[in-house]
Design a protein around this motif. Structure first.
Motif, PDB file in Angstrom:
ATOM      1  N   ILE A  96       0.839  -1.203   0.000  1.00  0.00           N
ATOM      2  CA  ILE A  96       0.000   0.000   0.000  1.00  0.00           C
ATOM      3  C   ILE A  96       0.874   1.253   0.000  1.00  0.00           C
ATOM      4  CG2 ILE A  96      -1.559   1.383   1.443  1.00  0.00           C
ATOM      5  CD1 ILE A  96      -2.922  -1.296   2.212  1.00  0.00           C
ATOM      6  N   GLN A  97       1.889   1.273   0.851  1.00  0.00           N
ATOM      7  CA  GLN A  97       2.772   2.439   0.918  1.00  0.00           C
ATOM      8  C   GLN A  97       3.431   2.680  -0.436  1.00  0.00           C
ATOM      9  OE1 GLN A  97       6.155   2.115   3.470  1.00  0.00           O
ATOM     10  NE2 GLN A  97       6.218   4.308   3.828  1.00  0.00           N
ATOM     11  N   GLY A  98       3.876   1.611  -1.109  1.00  0.00           N
ATOM     12  CA  GLY A  98       4.483   1.752  -2.429  1.00  0.00           C
ATOM     13  C   GLY A  98       3.505   2.284  -3.460  1.00  0.00           C
ATOM     14  N   GLN A  99       2.261   1.804  -3.399  1.00  0.00           N
ATOM     15  CA  GLN A  99       1.233   2.272  -4.337  1.00  0.00           C
ATOM     16  C   GLN A  99       0.957   3.761  -4.144  1.00  0.00           C
ATOM     17  OE1 GLN A  99      -2.145  -0.264  -3.649  1.00  0.00           O
ATOM     18  NE2 GLN A  99      -1.002  -2.112  -4.168  1.00  0.00           N
ATOM     19  N   ILE A 100       0.882   4.193  -2.900  1.00  0.00           N
ATOM     20  CA  ILE A 100       0.607   5.607  -2.631  1.00  0.00           C
ATOM     21  C   ILE A 100       1.796   6.466  -3.059  1.00  0.00           C
ATOM     22  CG2 ILE A 100       0.223   7.322  -0.808  1.00  0.00           C
ATOM     23  CD1 ILE A 100      -1.447   5.139   0.636  1.00  0.00           C
ATOM     24  N   ALA A 101       3.011   6.017  -2.732  1.00  0.00           N
ATOM     25  CA  ALA A 101       4.210   6.776  -3.112  1.00  0.00           C
ATOM     26  C   ALA A 101       4.310   6.923  -4.627  1.00  0.00           C
ATOM     27  CB  ALA A 101       5.458   6.098  -2.561  1.00  0.00           C
ATOM     28  N   ALA A 102       3.885   5.891  -5.357  1.00  0.00           N
ATOM     29  CA  ALA A 102       3.938   5.933  -6.819  1.00  0.00           C
ATOM     30  C   ALA A 102       2.705   6.619  -7.411  1.00  0.00           C
ATOM     31  CB  ALA A 102       4.063   4.514  -7.373  1.00  0.00           C
ATOM     32  N   ARG A 103       1.805   7.061  -6.546  1.00  0.00           N
ATOM     33  CA  ARG A 103       0.550   7.693  -6.963  1.00  0.00           C
ATOM     34  C   ARG A 103      -0.228   6.777  -7.914  1.00  0.00           C
ATOM     35  NH1 ARG A 103       2.015  10.379  -3.144  1.00  0.00           N
ATOM     36  NH2 ARG A 103       2.190  12.627  -3.090  1.00  0.00           N
ATOM     37  N   SER A 104      -0.286   5.501  -7.518  1.00  0.00           N
ATOM     38  CA  SER A 104      -1.000   4.516  -8.329  1.00  0.00           C
ATOM     39  C   SER A 104      -2.471   4.862  -8.424  1.00  0.00           C
ATOM     40  CB  SER A 104      -0.865   3.115  -7.722  1.00  0.00           C
ATOM     41  OG  SER A 104       0.454   2.682  -7.772  1.00  0.00           O
ATOM     42  N   ARG A 105      -3.065   4.436  -9.508  1.00  0.00           N
ATOM     43  CA  ARG A 105      -4.503   4.650  -9.690  1.00  0.00           C
ATOM     44  C   ARG A 105      -5.268   3.967  -8.574  1.00  0.00           C
ATOM     45  NH1 ARG A 105      -5.838   2.624 -15.414  1.00  0.00           N
ATOM     46  NH2 ARG A 105      -7.849   2.581 -14.407  1.00  0.00           N
ATOM     47  N   GLY A 106      -6.345   4.567  -8.207  1.00  0.00           N
ATOM     48  CA  GLY A 106      -7.201   3.984  -7.185  1.00  0.00           C
ATOM     49  C   GLY A 106      -6.979   4.558  -5.798  1.00  0.00           C
ATOM     50  N   TRP A 107      -5.909   5.326  -5.587  1.00  0.00           N
ATOM     51  CA  TRP A 107      -5.660   5.929  -4.288  1.00  0.00           C
ATOM     52  C   TRP A 107      -5.885   7.433  -4.373  1.00  0.00           C
ATOM     53  CZ3 TRP A 107      -4.996   3.460   0.211  1.00  0.00           C
ATOM     54  CH2 TRP A 107      -4.702   2.095   0.150  1.00  0.00           C
ATOM     55  N   SER A 108      -6.634   7.980  -3.427  1.00  0.00           N
ATOM     56  CA  SER A 108      -6.881   9.427  -3.419  1.00  0.00           C
ATOM     57  C   SER A 108      -6.787   9.955  -1.989  1.00  0.00           C
ATOM     58  CB  SER A 108      -8.260   9.738  -4.009  1.00  0.00           C
ATOM     59  OG  SER A 108      -9.279   9.108  -3.248  1.00  0.00           O
ATOM     60  N   LEU A 109      -6.304  11.177  -1.868  1.00  0.00           N
ATOM     61  CA  LEU A 109      -6.153  11.812  -0.564  1.00  0.00           C
ATOM     62  C   LEU A 109      -7.523  12.225  -0.035  1.00  0.00           C
ATOM     63  CD1 LEU A 109      -4.230  12.906   1.614  1.00  0.00           C
ATOM     64  CD2 LEU A 109      -4.144  15.038   0.312  1.00  0.00           C
ATOM     65  N   ARG A 110      -7.875  11.714   1.147  1.00  0.00           N
ATOM     66  CA  ARG A 110      -9.152  12.073   1.767  1.00  0.00           C
ATOM     67  C   ARG A 110      -9.013  13.335   2.609  1.00  0.00           C
ATOM     68  NH1 ARG A 110     -11.434   8.545   6.522  1.00  0.00           N
ATOM     69  NH2 ARG A 110     -10.667   6.883   5.179  1.00  0.00           N
ATOM     70  N   ARG A 111      -7.976  13.378   3.470  1.00  0.00           N
ATOM     71  CA  ARG A 111      -7.814  14.550   4.327  1.00  0.00           C
ATOM     72  C   ARG A 111      -6.387  14.601   4.876  1.00  0.00           C
ATOM     73  NH1 ARG A 111     -11.049  11.389   8.076  1.00  0.00           N
ATOM     74  NH2 ARG A 111      -9.716  10.628   9.737  1.00  0.00           N
ATOM     75  N   THR A 112      -6.033  15.795   5.310  1.00  0.00           N
ATOM     76  CA  THR A 112      -4.765  16.026   5.994  1.00  0.00           C
ATOM     77  C   THR A 112      -5.103  16.617   7.351  1.00  0.00           C
ATOM     78  OG1 THR A 112      -3.613  16.446   3.910  1.00  0.00           O
ATOM     79  CG2 THR A 112      -2.573  17.275   5.915  1.00  0.00           C
ATOM     80  N   ALA A 125      -0.703  13.934   9.450  1.00  0.00           N
ATOM     81  CA  ALA A 125      -1.051  12.626   8.897  1.00  0.00           C
ATOM     82  C   ALA A 125      -2.015  12.820   7.739  1.00  0.00           C
ATOM     83  CB  ALA A 125      -1.684  11.741   9.961  1.00  0.00           C
ATOM     84  N   ARG A 126      -1.739  12.109   6.673  1.00  0.00           N
ATOM     85  CA  ARG A 126      -2.595  12.152   5.499  1.00  0.00           C
ATOM     86  C   ARG A 126      -3.319  10.815   5.375  1.00  0.00           C
ATOM     87  NH1 ARG A 126       1.792  15.019   4.938  1.00  0.00           N
ATOM     88  NH2 ARG A 126       1.657  17.109   4.076  1.00  0.00           N
ATOM     89  N   THR A 127      -4.638  10.887   5.314  1.00  0.00           N
ATOM     90  CA  THR A 127      -5.439   9.680   5.168  1.00  0.00           C
ATOM     91  C   THR A 127      -5.760   9.502   3.688  1.00  0.00           C
ATOM     92  OG1 THR A 127      -6.404   9.994   7.355  1.00  0.00           O
ATOM     93  CG2 THR A 127      -7.563   8.500   5.855  1.00  0.00           C
ATOM     94  N   TRP A 128      -5.399   8.339   3.165  1.00  0.00           N
ATOM     95  CA  TRP A 128      -5.614   8.000   1.760  1.00  0.00           C
ATOM     96  C   TRP A 128      -6.679   6.918   1.655  1.00  0.00           C
ATOM     97  CZ3 TRP A 128      -2.796  10.234  -2.256  1.00  0.00           C
ATOM     98  CH2 TRP A 128      -1.744  11.059  -1.859  1.00  0.00           C
ATOM     99  N   ASP A 129      -7.566   7.057   0.671  1.00  0.00           N
ATOM    100  CA  ASP A 129      -8.555   6.027   0.382  1.00  0.00           C
ATOM    101  C   ASP A 129      -8.120   5.281  -0.862  1.00  0.00           C
ATOM    102  OD1 ASP A 129     -10.363   6.517   2.479  1.00  0.00           O
ATOM    103  OD2 ASP A 129     -11.124   8.265   1.417  1.00  0.00           O
ATOM    104  N   GLY A 130      -8.269   3.964  -0.819  1.00  0.00           N
ATOM    105  CA  GLY A 130      -7.819   3.149  -1.942  1.00  0.00           C
ATOM    106  C   GLY A 130      -8.870   2.173  -2.406  1.00  0.00           C
ATOM    107  N   PRO A 131      -8.468   1.301  -3.317  1.00  0.00           N
ATOM    108  CA  PRO A 131      -9.402   0.323  -3.869  1.00  0.00           C
ATOM    109  C   PRO A 131      -9.863  -0.681  -2.819  1.00  0.00           C
ATOM    110  CG  PRO A 131      -7.161  -0.057  -4.686  1.00  0.00           C
ATOM    111  CD  PRO A 131      -7.123   1.189  -3.862  1.00  0.00           C
ATOM    112  N   ASN A 132     -11.001  -1.260  -3.052  1.00  0.00           N
ATOM    113  CA  ASN A 132     -11.576  -2.308  -2.200  1.00  0.00           C
ATOM    114  C   ASN A 132     -11.790  -1.861  -0.756  1.00  0.00           C
ATOM    115  OD1 ASN A 132     -11.457  -4.134  -4.409  1.00  0.00           O
ATOM    116  ND2 ASN A 132      -9.299  -4.502  -3.949  1.00  0.00           N
TER     117      ASN A 132
END
Length: 150
Positions: A96-112, A125-132
């Protein structure tokens, strides 16, 4: 406690919880202690097939968050939310950390959010929402604090 002195004496230590907590108070002064370090966490997952090299790479990407150690945080979250499968929790968290760092599709920033822990300590802290239904919280240094499924 007034200091620490190396005595060279090796004593057994025990991994236990008190009333469901991995931290507890001991002695007349009520010193707050914890019971898991990264070496102990690695020993807990030795049968998982994870190598020490993989373990060190993964644990290096985590933040201790509000816990005393990174190992305490991983152990607690894996135990409470992932049926105690520490190795799997760490591996998925690393992915998950790698996907977010690479800005992979399916992950979006919800809030800081800015959190304050005493004065003047604070962290972002930045909360990210992802697939599934997955989510992840990454601190301002880019380290993973936790992840889960909504």
């Amino acid at each position: 406690m007034t200091g620490v002195e190396a005595t060279g004496i090796v004593e057994p230590v025990y991994n236990f919880s008190v009333d469901g907590w991995a931290t507890y108070h001991v002695g007349e002064l009520g010193v707050w202690v914890h019971n898991i370090c990264s070496d102990e966490l690695f020993q807990m997952i030795a049968e998982s097939g994870m190598t020490r090299r993989e373990f060190d790479r993964l644990i290096g990407g985590w933040s201790k968050g509000t816990y005393d150690t990174v190992a305490d945080g991983i152990f607690d979250h894996a135990t409470r939310h992932f049926e105690g499968d520490i190795a799997r929790y760490m591996r998925i968290g690393g992915d998950i950390q790698g996907q977010i760092a690479a800005r992979s599709r399916g992950w979006s920033l919800r809030r800081t959010q800015v959190y304050r822990q005493g004065t003047p300590e604070q962290y972002v802290a930045r909360t990210w929402d992802g697939p599934n239904g997955r989510f992840a919280i990454i601190d301002d240094s880019g380290l993973l604090r936790t992840w889960g499924i909504n």
